[in-house]
Scaffold this motif. Structure first.
Motif, mmCIF file in Angstrom:
data_model
loop_
_atom_site.group_PDB
_atom_site.id
_atom_site.type_symbol
_atom_site.label_atom_id
_atom_site.label_comp_id
_atom_site.label_asym_id
_atom_site.label_seq_id
_atom_site.Cartn_x
_atom_site.Cartn_y
_atom_site.Cartn_z
ATOM 1 N N ASP A 50 -2.080 -9.223 -6.572
ATOM 2 C CA ASP A 50 -1.178 -10.322 -6.919
ATOM 3 C C ASP A 50 0.085 -9.790 -7.590
ATOM 4 O O ASP A 50 1.204 -10.201 -7.249
ATOM 5 N N HIS A 51 -0.085 -8.868 -8.511
ATOM 6 C CA HIS A 51 1.069 -8.269 -9.184
ATOM 7 C C HIS A 51 1.927 -7.494 -8.183
ATOM 8 O O HIS A 51 3.162 -7.618 -8.173
ATOM 9 N N GLY A 52 1.271 -6.733 -7.315
ATOM 10 C CA GLY A 52 2.012 -5.930 -6.352
ATOM 11 C C GLY A 52 2.820 -6.774 -5.384
ATOM 12 O O GLY A 52 4.009 -6.522 -5.159
ATOM 13 N N PHE A 53 2.199 -7.793 -4.799
ATOM 14 C CA PHE A 53 2.925 -8.652 -3.865
ATOM 15 C C PHE A 53 4.056 -9.402 -4.570
ATOM 16 O O PHE A 53 5.141 -9.571 -4.010
ATOM 17 N N SER A 54 3.800 -9.861 -5.787
ATOM 18 C CA SER A 54 4.854 -10.556 -6.535
ATOM 19 C C SER A 54 6.051 -9.646 -6.768
ATOM 20 O O SER A 54 7.206 -10.079 -6.678
#
Length: 304
Positions: A174-178
């Motif tokens: 989630d952090h990476g895609f954001s």
């Protein structure tokens, strides 16, 4: 970073999953457009999660041996080499698509941590399908390239999270895609990253475990302040580079992508909930329209 056994096996199995016969036929037709230069066609994106394809814009990547062999027009080969990828519209048996063209070398480079922008590895860290391959060697090369994408995203994401979040596949992805959305002019609603993960939670959990098994990530390893600072600087560079490339690619698409301005408006309306309606002059002059439209979109926060 090279993909090891567990990640390769997982990604290879995912890429080999069955696809809609119409998608396979379209992939083969795309490959035929570029003759013997075509090496592989990958199907990816939100349409991968849809059972009803009519009325949608399917997304493909065509991987070619080299750009000179892929085009009859030298300027198209030069454009693809200088500002990869080239993007083209395509229609086949009632379905619409766009496909991006990359060489095998560029695809492998842009899926890995050496890439200077997120556009390729951010997409192929997600589930995809190998819809067509010229031969066994082309298939192996495509799988090896895609298998770099997930570990690339994970390794860049981990330093930016608190220790207790680093052991959660959902939190790390989630952090990476954001973060990747901030590195492109992407028209995405809030919570988009989470919805992507929730569409295939088992795959992301398995990819997280496989990357650990291969020693490509270590969620339990402490992250020093210096390492966190290095990762933060890397993301800032990716963001600056990515937004600049997005503008350049948009302008280039006005020359190479027939109907590119219509697609841009459709994509933004679909993902950002806007109601952009193109005027006749914008359709007649897509390059000027793209340049004029971009500042308005940024100001309205529809993209960015």
């Amino acid at each position: 970073m090279s993909a090891s056994h567990a990640v390769l096996a997982l990604v290879g199995a995912e890429l080999a999953k069955t696809i809609d016969p119409r998608v396979a036929e379209m992939a083969s037709a795309i490959a035929a457009q570029h003759g013997a230069a075509s090496r592989a066609v990958l199907f990816y994106g939100s349409c991968l999660r849809e059972s009803q394809l009519d009325g949608l814009m399917l997304d493909f990547y065509l991987i070619v041996s080299n750009y000179s062999a892929a085009y009859e027009r030298r300027w198209l080969a030069l454009a693809n080499r200088l500002i990869p990828p080239n993007v083209f519209p395509f229609a086949h048996q009632g379905l619409s698509a766009k496909y991006a063209v990359l060489s095998e070398d560029d695809f492998a480079r842009l899926c890995g941590p050496q890439a200077d922008n997120v556009s390729v590895w951010a997409r192929f860290a997600q589930p995809a399908r190998l819809a067509w391959a010229a031969d066994g060697a082309a298939r192996e090369q495509a799988v090896a390239a895609v298998a770099q994408a997930g570990p690339t995203l994970l390794s860049l994401s981990l330093p930016g999270l608190a220790p207790d979040a680093r052991t959660s596949a959902h939190a790390v992805f989630d952090h990476g895609f954001s973060m990747t959305y901030k590195a492109e002019l992407r028209a995405e609603r809030k919570g988009r990253a989470g919805s992507i993960i929730e569409s295939a939670p088992e795959y992301y959990a398995a990819l997280f475990e496989a990357a650990q098994a291969d020693g490509q990530i270590s969620p339990l390893a402490p992250v020093s302040p210096a390492d966190a600072k290095i990762a933060s600087r890397r993301w800032r560079r990716l963001q600056r580079r990515g937004k600049g490339l997005s503008v350049v690619r948009l302008i280039k698409a006005s020359f190479t992508f027939a109907g590119g301005i219509e697609y841009l408006a459709w994509k933004i309306n679909r993902h950002a909930g806007t109601q952009i309606v193109l005027r006749p002059w914008q359709r007649r002059h897509p390059l000027i329209a793209a340049i004029v439209l971009l500042p308005r979109l940024l100001a309205s926060r529809a993209v960015g």
